[in-house]
Design a protein around this motif. Sequence first.
Motif, PDB file in Angstrom:
ATOM      1  N   HIS A 106       1.085  -1.048  -0.015  1.00 56.09           N
ATOM      2  CA  HIS A 106      -0.060   0.016   0.112  1.00 56.09           C
ATOM      3  C   HIS A 106       0.889   1.401  -0.003  1.00 56.09           C
ATOM      4  O   HIS A 106       1.062   1.718  -0.804  1.00 56.09           O
ATOM      5  CB  HIS A 106      -0.708  -0.319   1.331  1.00 56.09           C
ATOM      6  N   ARG A 107       2.199   1.168   0.608  1.00 51.25           N
ATOM      7  CA  ARG A 107       2.732   2.105   0.639  1.00 51.25           C
ATOM      8  C   ARG A 107       3.665   2.905   0.171  1.00 51.25           C
ATOM      9  O   ARG A 107       3.887   3.354  -0.716  1.00 51.25           O
ATOM     10  CB  ARG A 107       3.423   2.449   2.551  1.00 51.25           C
ATOM     11  N   LYS A 108       4.483   1.561  -0.273  1.00 56.32           N
ATOM     12  CA  LYS A 108       5.902   1.441  -1.509  1.00 56.32           C
ATOM     13  C   LYS A 108       5.586   0.904  -2.381  1.00 56.32           C
ATOM     14  O   LYS A 108       6.498   1.038  -3.462  1.00 56.32           O
ATOM     15  CB  LYS A 108       7.053   0.902  -0.560  1.00 56.32           C
ATOM     16  N   ALA A 109       4.587   0.881  -2.735  1.00 49.13           N
ATOM     17  CA  ALA A 109       3.860   0.410  -4.209  1.00 49.13           C
ATOM     18  C   ALA A 109       2.380   0.994  -4.531  1.00 49.13           C
ATOM     19  O   ALA A 109       1.537   1.081  -2.918  1.00 49.13           O
ATOM     20  CB  ALA A 109       4.028  -1.106  -4.403  1.00 49.13           C
ATOM     21  N   ASP A 110       2.225   0.394  -5.530  1.00 47.82           N
ATOM     22  CA  ASP A 110       0.845   1.634  -6.426  1.00 47.82           C
ATOM     23  C   ASP A 110      -0.728  -0.200  -5.883  1.00 47.82           C
ATOM     24  O   ASP A 110      -1.385  -0.109  -7.125  1.00 47.82           O
ATOM     25  CB  ASP A 110       0.603   2.334  -7.476  1.00 47.82           C
ATOM     26  N   LYS A 112      -3.524   0.110  -3.732  1.00 46.16           N
ATOM     27  CA  LYS A 112      -3.952   0.883  -2.928  1.00 46.16           C
ATOM     28  C   LYS A 112      -5.743   0.222  -2.997  1.00 46.16           C
ATOM     29  O   LYS A 112      -5.970  -0.201  -1.439  1.00 46.16           O
ATOM     30  CB  LYS A 112      -4.614   2.576  -2.875  1.00 46.16           C
ATOM     31  N   ASP A 113      -5.483  -0.378  -4.023  1.00 42.79           N
ATOM     32  CA  ASP A 113      -7.022  -1.569  -3.904  1.00 42.79           C
ATOM     33  C   ASP A 113      -6.840  -3.168  -3.440  1.00 42.79           C
ATOM     34  O   ASP A 113      -8.237  -3.811  -3.689  1.00 42.79           O
ATOM     35  CB  ASP A 113      -7.823  -0.846  -5.010  1.00 42.79           C
ATOM     36  N   GLN A 417       5.852  -8.189  -3.346  1.00 38.87           N
ATOM     37  CA  GLN A 417       6.145  -7.670  -4.700  1.00 38.87           C
ATOM     38  C   GLN A 417       6.552  -6.763  -5.666  1.00 38.87           C
ATOM     39  O   GLN A 417       6.017  -6.156  -6.837  1.00 38.87           O
ATOM     40  CB  GLN A 417       5.743  -5.687  -2.533  1.00 38.87           C
ATOM     41  N   GLN A 421       4.607  -6.128  -9.390  1.00 39.71           N
ATOM     42  CA  GLN A 421       3.974  -4.646 -10.344  1.00 39.71           C
ATOM     43  C   GLN A 421       4.493  -5.027 -11.903  1.00 39.71           C
ATOM     44  O   GLN A 421       3.871  -4.943 -12.921  1.00 39.71           O
ATOM     45  CB  GLN A 421       5.245  -3.932 -10.163  1.00 39.71           C
TER      46      GLN A 421
END
Length: 453
Positions: A106-110, A112-113, A417, A421
Motif C-alpha cells: 500500500h505504501r511502497k507500491a501502488d 491501494k485497492d 511485491q 508490479q
Amino acid sequence: MDAIQKNEVIEGKVIDLTHEGHGVVKLDRYPIFVPNALINETIEFKVIKVKKNFAIGKLLEIKKESEERVEPPCVYYHKCGGCQLQHMTYQAQLNMKKEQVVNLFHRKADFKDTIIHDTIGMDNPWFYRNKSQVPVGKNNENKVITGFYRQRSHDIIDMDECLIQDNMHQDVLNQLKLWFNELNISIYNERKKQGLMRHVVIRTGHHSRELMVVFVTNGKKFKQSDVLTEKLVAAFPEIVSVKHNVNDTHSNVIMGETSYTLYGKDEIQDTLSDVTFKISDQSFYQINSIQTEKLYQRAIEYAELKGEETILDTYCGIGTIGLYMAPKAQHVYGVEIVAEAIADAKQNATLNQFENTTFVCGKAEEVILKWKAQGIKPDVVMVDPPRKGCDETFLETLLELNPRKIVYISCNPSTQQRDAQQLAQRYKLTQITPVDMFPHTTHVETVAQFERR
Ligand code: SAH
C-alpha cells in the motif's frame, strides 16, 4: 543535528519496527536500530555502531514499557538465534507481519485497492516444528551437549528444552545426550574437523505421529549404531525409522548425500488434509503442518476451482500444492528444479492414486516455455518461488499464457511485491493473506490472488 558518537547513551522513543523486529528511534531523520525494543517504548540505549545512513544501539533500560511486551517464555531466548520475537505478545507479532505487507503493497507500491487480510495465526503457537536439526558438541568439561547455535556463531548452547519444536523431539534428544555420554560416542569438533557425531535430525509426521531419527556422522564407520538404535527403539515406540547419514564434507550443509536405514522404514508418512505424503530424511517438507493446511486452503480458495481446470504448480517441491488440488482439477502440471523432489512428487501421486498429474524436473522459466509450446493452456497457475522470487522470463511467459487466475505464495513479500508490479500490466492483485508459518521468528509468508483484467 550533531553527529552521533559511538558509545553515546541516548534516551528516545521507538516509533517503528524493522522487518527484523528491531525498534527504530529517529534523531532528526537519522534512524537508530535497537534490538529488543518495541514500538511506543521510551528507552535508554548505547550507540554501538555508527554508519552513514543509520546507527545500531544496544538497549540499556526501558523507561516506559509497551503493553505488547511479554516475558519471553524460553530461558534460552536471549542467547539462541532461533527465535526473534518472543518478547512480543503473539497478537503483536501477527500485527507486525501484516503491517509489513501493508507497507510494501500500500505504501511502497501502488496496490491501494488490494485487500490485505489479517495474518492467520496459530491457536497455540508453540511446539510447531515437525523437523529439528540439532548440532552435537562437547562443553569445556568434555560432556556432550546438544542444542542450537548462538546468534551469528557456531557455538552450541546446551538446551534441555525448545518451545517451538515438536514436543517429542526434546525427549528423544535429552535421552540421546545421556547415551552419547554413557557410551562414550565420539563427537565431531567443528574447529578441528575431527570426531564422529555431528547432528541429530528428527522428523515427525504431525498427524501420523510417526517419528524418524537420523544420526549424521563424519565418515561411514559408526560402530555403536546397533546399540544406540536398539536403545532408541525400545524407549520410543513412536520411532518407525532410524537412519544413518554420512556427511564428511566440512561445510555448513547439515546432511550428506548418502543415507542408510538402521531400523524400520526408509521414510515416514504424513497426511495433509486427505493427501498422504512419504517423507524421507532428505525431502523438503513444510515445517509447520497446521499452518501449511491453512495456507493451502487459502490458496485453493483463491484459485476458485470448478473441477475442470488445468493447473500449473510452479516451484512445486514434492508436489504438495498440486497434489492437494488434483482431486479438484482436470490436470495438474508441476515443475521443480530438484530431481529428488520430483521423484517424491511422482511417488506421492501414485500413492494417492492420482492419474491427472504430470511432474517435470527443470527450471520453471524453461519448462513453462515448453508447456506453452506444447499448447497447454492453464486456467490457474500456482507460483511458490524461493526467496529471490521469479525470473523475469518466467513472468513474461506467465502473462502470455494468460490464465484466469494466478495464486502466488511467497516467503519473501518484498520480491513478491516486485513481481506483482510486472503482473499488474494484465492482472489485478485482488487480495493478500499473510499466514504465520513460523511463530516467534521474523519470517513472513503470504498468499496472493491475481485476477485477469
Ligand atoms: N511449493 C512447494 C515448495 C516451495 S519452496 C511447497 O509448498 O512445499 C520453493 C521451491 O522452488 C523449492 O523446492 C526449490 O527447489 C524450487 N526452485 C528454486 N528455483 C527454481 C527454479 N528456477 N525452477 C523451479 N524450481 C525452483
